[in-house]
Design a protein around this motif. Structure first.
Motif, PDB file in Angstrom:
ATOM      1  N   THR A 227     -16.124 -29.374 -15.861  1.00 12.21           N
ATOM      2  CA  THR A 227     -16.497 -30.589 -16.584  1.00 12.21           C
ATOM      3  C   THR A 227     -17.965 -30.966 -16.366  1.00 12.21           C
ATOM      4  O   THR A 227     -18.395 -32.031 -16.788  1.00 12.21           O
ATOM      5  CB  THR A 227     -15.624 -31.788 -16.141  1.00 12.21           C
ATOM      6  OG1 THR A 227     -15.812 -31.990 -14.735  1.00 12.21           O
ATOM      7  CG2 THR A 227     -14.159 -31.543 -16.416  1.00 12.21           C
TER       8      THR A 227
ATOM      9  N   GLN B 231     -11.402 -35.371 -10.331  1.00 12.33           N
ATOM     10  CA  GLN B 231     -12.183 -36.458 -10.915  1.00 12.33           C
ATOM     11  C   GLN B 231     -12.269 -37.713 -10.060  1.00 12.33           C
ATOM     12  O   GLN B 231     -13.264 -38.427 -10.111  1.00 12.33           O
ATOM     13  CB  GLN B 231     -11.675 -36.785 -12.320  1.00 12.33           C
ATOM     14  CG  GLN B 231     -11.877 -35.638 -13.320  1.00 12.33           C
ATOM     15  CD  GLN B 231     -13.335 -35.306 -13.599  1.00 12.33           C
ATOM     16  OE1 GLN B 231     -14.201 -36.172 -13.513  1.00 12.33           O
ATOM     17  NE2 GLN B 231     -13.616 -34.057 -13.918  1.00 12.33           N
TER      18      GLN B 231
ATOM     19  N   GLN C 128     -10.776 -32.889 -17.358  1.00 14.27           N
ATOM     20  CA  GLN C 128      -9.886 -31.913 -17.987  1.00 14.27           C
ATOM     21  C   GLN C 128      -8.554 -32.009 -17.235  1.00 14.27           C
ATOM     22  O   GLN C 128      -7.756 -32.874 -17.549  1.00 14.27           O
ATOM     23  CB  GLN C 128     -10.524 -30.526 -17.984  1.00 14.27           C
ATOM     24  CG  GLN C 128     -11.729 -30.502 -18.944  1.00 14.27           C
ATOM     25  CD  GLN C 128     -12.262 -29.108 -19.233  1.00 14.27           C
ATOM     26  OE1 GLN C 128     -11.567 -28.111 -19.173  1.00 14.27           O
ATOM     27  NE2 GLN C 128     -13.535 -29.029 -19.570  1.00 14.27           N
ATOM     28  N   CYS C 129      -8.337 -31.181 -16.211  1.00 11.53           N
ATOM     29  CA  CYS C 129      -7.075 -31.368 -15.477  1.00 11.53           C
ATOM     30  C   CYS C 129      -7.100 -32.670 -14.705  1.00 11.53           C
ATOM     31  O   CYS C 129      -6.059 -33.246 -14.408  1.00 11.53           O
ATOM     32  CB  CYS C 129      -6.810 -30.195 -14.546  1.00 11.53           C
ATOM     33  SG  CYS C 129      -7.688 -30.268 -12.969  1.00 11.53           S
ATOM     34  N   GLY C 130      -8.275 -33.147 -14.347  1.00 13.18           N
ATOM     35  CA  GLY C 130      -8.405 -34.446 -13.701  1.00 13.18           C
ATOM     36  C   GLY C 130      -8.353 -34.429 -12.186  1.00 13.18           C
ATOM     37  O   GLY C 130      -8.671 -35.421 -11.540  1.00 13.18           O
ATOM     38  N   TYR C 131      -7.950 -33.319 -11.612  1.00 15.25           N
ATOM     39  CA  TYR C 131      -7.678 -33.298 -10.176  1.00 15.25           C
ATOM     40  C   TYR C 131      -8.922 -33.609  -9.342  1.00 15.25           C
ATOM     41  O   TYR C 131      -8.840 -34.288  -8.326  1.00 15.25           O
ATOM     42  CB  TYR C 131      -7.093 -31.939  -9.777  1.00 15.25           C
ATOM     43  CG  TYR C 131      -6.483 -31.919  -8.409  1.00 15.25           C
ATOM     44  CD1 TYR C 131      -5.173 -32.348  -8.202  1.00 15.25           C
ATOM     45  CD2 TYR C 131      -7.201 -31.478  -7.303  1.00 15.25           C
ATOM     46  CE1 TYR C 131      -4.593 -32.327  -6.941  1.00 15.25           C
ATOM     47  CE2 TYR C 131      -6.634 -31.448  -6.038  1.00 15.25           C
ATOM     48  CZ  TYR C 131      -5.336 -31.881  -5.864  1.00 15.25           C
ATOM     49  OH  TYR C 131      -4.780 -31.859  -4.612  1.00 15.25           O
TER      50      TYR C 131
ATOM     51  N   MET D 122      -8.064 -26.436  -8.352  1.00 20.48           N
ATOM     52  CA  MET D 122      -8.324 -27.438  -7.314  1.00 20.48           C
ATOM     53  C   MET D 122      -7.035 -27.915  -6.654  1.00 20.48           C
ATOM     54  O   MET D 122      -7.024 -28.238  -5.470  1.00 20.48           O
ATOM     55  CB  MET D 122      -9.101 -28.629  -7.891  1.00 20.48           C
ATOM     56  CG  MET D 122     -10.550 -28.323  -8.259  1.00 20.48           C
ATOM     57  SD  MET D 122     -11.459 -27.429  -6.989  1.00 20.48           S
ATOM     58  CE  MET D 122     -11.478 -28.621  -5.681  1.00 20.48           C
TER      59      MET D 122
ATOM     60  N   CYS E  94     -15.698 -28.593  -9.562  1.00 22.91           N
ATOM     61  CA  CYS E  94     -14.730 -28.777 -10.636  1.00 22.91           C
ATOM     62  C   CYS E  94     -14.440 -27.407 -11.221  1.00 22.91           C
ATOM     63  O   CYS E  94     -15.306 -26.790 -11.824  1.00 22.91           O
ATOM     64  CB  CYS E  94     -15.294 -29.687 -11.725  1.00 22.91           C
ATOM     65  SG  CYS E  94     -14.196 -29.789 -13.158  1.00 22.91           S
ATOM     66  N   ARG E  95     -13.240 -26.922 -11.025  1.00 25.19           N
ATOM     67  CA  ARG E  95     -12.912 -25.583 -11.526  1.00 25.19           C
ATOM     68  C   ARG E  95     -12.719 -25.584 -13.047  1.00 25.19           C
ATOM     69  O   ARG E  95     -12.835 -24.550 -13.678  1.00 25.19           O
ATOM     70  CB  ARG E  95     -11.659 -25.044 -10.821  1.00 25.19           C
ATOM     71  CG  ARG E  95     -11.926 -24.642  -9.393  1.00 25.19           C
ATOM     72  CD  ARG E  95     -12.818 -23.420  -9.304  1.00 25.19           C
ATOM     73  NE  ARG E  95     -12.103 -22.163  -9.477  1.00 25.19           N
ATOM     74  CZ  ARG E  95     -12.679 -21.035  -9.870  1.00 25.19           C
ATOM     75  NH1 ARG E  95     -13.972 -21.015 -10.173  1.00 25.19           N
ATOM     76  NH2 ARG E  95     -11.979 -19.928  -9.971  1.00 25.19           N
TER      77      ARG E  95
HETATM   78  S1  FES Z   1     -11.172 -31.592 -14.113  1.00 23.23           S
HETATM   79 FE1  FES Z   1      -9.956 -29.952 -13.332  1.00 23.23          FE
HETATM   80  S2  FES Z   1     -10.976 -29.451 -11.486  1.00 23.23           S
HETATM   81 FE2  FES Z   1     -12.272 -30.887 -12.394  1.00 23.23          FE
END
Ligand code: FES
Ligand code: FES
Lengths: 729, 162
Positions: B134, B100, B95-98, A352, B130-131
């Motif tokens: 989640t 979110q 996860q990576c949060g981007y 993303m 969400c890649r």
């Molecule tokens: S938590 Fe990584 S893209 Fe959604």
């Protein structure tokens, strides 16, 4: 809020390096790491200097424990898992644990005390658990010894629990924070005995991640968010046909557009517009007249690539990855040969967060703030592009908005440094558009596979030949890795033994390869070649089971007697889905198993197909990773890996036309969405004695389990994904 | 031009066609709202306008009126976390949060319109990408937050503009 490391701003790079040597303090300004205090905004500035106990552990006077993380966090949760391993042996209070990220230049300056920082291949935990636990244990010894010294008692009379040291005979207590400074002078122990995993209290437990709060309040700073005073934004565009070059561009046409500062050529194949904001730079880039030399590949298409691969399916080759008995002659003699060709398309990592890096170039040093999976290589790439020695360069690693293997490459680091070099002293944020990210990826390579097999009259598998024809990642990134077997990565999941061992005993087996290397740039994509190899093998085994008129699980069992761990996860997944009971009306099942990245994994899926529409209802996954450090993160990884693995099966593919990738954004590169998400049940069954990864292996079993279930539902054997190209009705 | 964002009025000088996303990120310096596709597909740029989720990457700033209230992730749970954020932290959704921030803005907007969304509602309404995958925890998170809101008699309107 995370405070990324900007403190070196007014400092030349070198002194910060030196001051990081042993005894350095985390609060002395010039060398604070990329810092984060999850769940506590307290206490960075103005705090008393706390020396490190050792390279992994710093204890603050208030008993806060900082654990240094050398590997990269990109969402997979290893940051927390790695901290758990250190904390386990340290015997500190988990609620007081924070983390900080290690920089590769600092690592280099300390003779790689933090070992390798590269993060990929599901190795973060399995590649470093031993020295991390030793680091934690050594720090515990030193802290306890420091307390014992102060009390003038033998260390053996002291015990420690949650960072509180007690002298048993007298009941005196102190805390890690109180003795941390003294511990710094203690000689580390020579011999360390690690705890048996059965005694673990923090490792192996489903603790919460250390970095969640900033991800739910928007305060986490990713590379794309990172800002320095006076910073300019660079938006690049490279030749859309890989290998082509830049012929010309007309900077005059855009130089008067708002905010535009400059148009910079990058190497021989790209150009970047530099402006005061991203939006202005992007607008100017879109308006910039550019001409390319497209080179010899301008007419390559998916069809022409597929044709070359198809030729490879029957070409002669000396590259053999696994050989038992004599499959070719067994097949030549067989009365009946069952044969099928499969394929797997190009994929983009499509994290993303698009590629980005912030670089500031000065004639005496160059720094980057940014995301990478390979800090050491990023530092090397930065220094090379900056034309400066590595000793005066530094990479401030940042947490990543998804990566999946994409940031094993450092192309964007080089680009950012090249722009920055054109603007001495001005920080440059290079930021790729989604379109650039889609076109200039490092793509999951294409392969095809011809499966040929024969069975005896009882339906026992006699011979199996798997011929893989396809693109080699190593041929592009590390040709030296190609040996007498060809590209070893192309055999993932099919090896005779080891981390990627096949789980079947076949009396005559041949796995061989023909490399066909189109110009599309390949890269390691989460799960790598395990993805397609598991699909080929597990779908074809299913074909054989049906041809033999046998239950797919029973058919596999017979081939797996000598592979009890492979079989155990398969049985667990089958049991979880209720394989021995009839499914509900309209529901159909499929199973698959593989070993990859050191772990044994299996999946069982339930689907229905109504009027040609597929619904995946449920997937049960079983994983034996040897040891499980954080079960709730494993669960998240497995569910997430299914999304990653099912996208190519359902809908995502990158196709080639006129030499270039056709899909430029998510409208044509269609990834899996929430509406398609099945219920996922995760069985984690660590059997001990080995360390396997969990970020990748289960990706590979999701697609074949579902494809086998689709066959059960429709009688259609889909050998070319994504299934959006096939009519299921 | 003037924008009403997270309860404050801000003056920005910018070309009229600049998407709201980039005004928020670059002119106003609030980086919780993310860029993912720029085509209104992924939802990473989701903000609330008058309480309703909108994708800010394709919305020209000139199309936002001064009396419209914009809420970003930074303004969602100012005094205390919005129940969606609370639940998100408890379940370790990111996860990576981007993605979110956008996911949370979409989820909170859904709950404001539909206090008790069914599985089907969630599957239809949450189209953010969400890649990291989640999705299962996002579904669980929305349902848990719905229960919490119902128990508190709360409509989730706890943002800076409420
Ligand atoms: S938590 Fe990584 S893209 Fe959604
Ligand atoms: S960035 Fe706006 S929807 Fe993707």
């Amino acid at each position: 809020m995370q405070t990324p490391d900007t403190d070196t701003l007014e400092q030349p790079v070198n002194p910060s390096r030196r001051s990081f040597l042993k005894g350095s303090s985390i609060a002395a300004g010039a060398f604070v790491f990329g810092f984060s205090f999850p769940f506590a905004k307290s206490a960075l500035a103005g705090e008393a200097a706390a020396p490190e106990v050792n390279a992994w552990v710093v204890v603050q006077p208030d008993d806060t424990v900082l654990i240094r993380i050398a590997r990269i966090e990109m969402g997979q949760g290893s940051l927390t898992g790695l901290a758990q391993l250190v904390a386990e042996e340290l015997e500190c209070d988990w609620d007081k644990v924070h983390f900080e990220l290690v920089k590769p230049g600092a690592n280099q300056a300390r003779d790689n005390v933090w070992k390798s920082q590269a993060t990929g291949g599901s190795t973060a935990i399995r590649g470093s658990h031993e020295y991390l636990r030793q680091g934690g244990a050594a720090a515990r010894h030193m802290l306890v010894a420091a307390a014992a010294n102060q009390w003038q008692v033998p260390a053996s009379e002291c015990q420690v629990d949650k960072g509180v040291i007690t002298h048993k005979p007298t009941g005196k207590t102190t805390t890690y924070g109180a003795v941390a400074t003294a511990a710094n002078d203690i000689t580390p122990p020579e011999k360390i005995t690690l705890k048996d995993p059965s005694e673990w209290k923090i490792a192996g437990k489903a603790v919460k991640r250390l970095d969640t709060k900033e991800k739910v309040d928007g305060s986490m700073i990713y590379t794309t968010d990172f800002t320095l005073p006076g910073m300019l934004i660079a938006v690049p565009k490279a030749c859309p046909v890989h290998g082509g070059t830049l012929k010309s561009f007309d900077a005059k046409a855009v130089q008067d557009m708002p905010g535009v500062k400059h148009v910079v050529q990058l190497d021989d194949n790209a150009v970047a517009v530099v402006a005061d904001t991203f939006w202005r730079a992007k607008k100017a880039l879109d308006a910039l007249p550019i001409e390319w030399n497209l080179g010899p590949n301008a007419s390559v298409s998916s069809a022409s690539i597929a044709e070359k691969l198809r030729e490879g399916l029957s070409a002669t080759t000396d590259y053999v990855g696994n050989k038992v008995g004599d499959a070719p002659s067994a097949l030549a003699k067989a009365e009946k040969v069952i044969e099928a060709d499969y394929s797997y398309p190009y994929q983009n990592h499509a994290p993303m967060e698009t590629m980005s890096a912030v670089v500031r170039w000065r004639k005496n040093g160059c720094e980057m703030w940014g995301a990478t999976q390979v800090p050491e290589s990023a530092l090397a790439a930065l220094a090379e592009a900056a034309e400066l020695p590595q000793e005066v360069c530094e990479v401030h690693t940042m947490r990543i908005g998804g990566s999946f293997g994409r940031r094993l490459a450092t192309d964007y680091v080089r680009q950012a440094a090249l722009v920055a070099k054109a603007f001495p002293d001005t920080p440059i944020k290079l930021l790729w558009t989604r379109e650039e990210d889609m076109l200039q990826g490092h793509f999951h390579p294409v392969t095809q596979c011809r499966m040929r097999a024969s069975m005896d009259a009882n339906g026992e598998l006699q011979a199996l030949h798997m011929r893989i024809a396809g693109q080699s990642i190593l041929a592009h990134v590390n040709p030296k890795g190609i040996g007498e077997k060809g590209d070893p990565v192309m055999y993932q999941g099919l090896d005779p033994e080891g981390d990627m061992a096949i789980g079947y005993s076949v009396p005559n087996l041949l796995v061989d390869q023909v490399m066909v290397n189109p110009h599309i740039r390949p890269g390691f994509w989460r799960g790598v070649n395990l993805n397609q190899n598991a699909l080929y093998l597990e779908c074809f085994i299913d074909e054989l089971a049906h041809a033999a008129g046998q239950d797919p699980l029973a058919f596999r069992r017979k081939l797996m007697a000598k592979h009890p761990k492979h079989l155990a996860v398969l049985e667990a997944a089958a049991k979880g889905i209720g394989w021995d009971k009839k499914p509900a009306q309209g529901i159909h099942r499929g199973i698959a198993q593989v070993k990859g990245f050191g772990s044994y994994v299996a999946a069982a899926a339930e689907v229905s197909v109504t009027d040609g529409k597929l619904k995946i209802h449920r997937i049960v996954a079983a994983t034996d990773p040897g040891y499980a450090i954080n079960p709730q993160q494993i669960e998240a990884q497995v569910a997430g890996s299914f999304v990653y693995g099912l996208s190519p099966m359902l809908s995502s593919e990158c196709t080639v036309k006129d030499g270039r990738i056709e899909q430029e954004n998510f409208h044509t590169y269609q990834v899996m969405q929430l509406r398609d998400m099945p219920e996922v049940e995760v069985i984690t069954m660590p059997s001990g004695g080995f360390w396997g990864g969990v970020g990748e292996p289960t990706i590979a079993v999701a697609a074949p389990a579902v494809l086998n279930a689709i066959f059960a539902a429709t009688g259609k054997r889909i050998r070319n994904i994504p299934i959006k190209n096939t009519d299921l009705s | 031009m003037k924008l009403n964002i997270n309860g404050e009025t801000k003056e920005v000088e910018v070309e009229a066609d600049t998407p709201l996303l980039w005004v928020i990120r670059e002119q106003l310096g609030m980086t919780g709202t993310k860029y993912g596709c720029g085509m209104s597909i992924c939802g990473a740029c989701t903000v609330h306008i008058d309480g309703v989720a909108q994708r800010s990457c394709v919305l020209p700033v000139s199309a936002v009126r001064e009396d419209q209230k914009i809420t970003t992730i930074e303004g969602l749970g100012v005094q205390q976390f919005h129940p969606v954020q609370e639940v998100w932290a408890e379940l370790d959704v990111p996860q990576c949060g981007y993605c979110q921030s956008g996911m949370i803005m979409a989820a909170s907007s859904l709950l404001a319109r539909n206090a008790n969304p069914s599985d089907e509602d969630i599957r239809r309404e949450i189209t953010n990408i969400c890649r990291c995958g989640t999705y299962p925890r996002v579904i669980e998170g929305i349902k848990t937050a719905a229960k919490r809101l119902a128990a508190a008699g709360d409509q989730g309107g706890r943002d800076a503009n409420a």
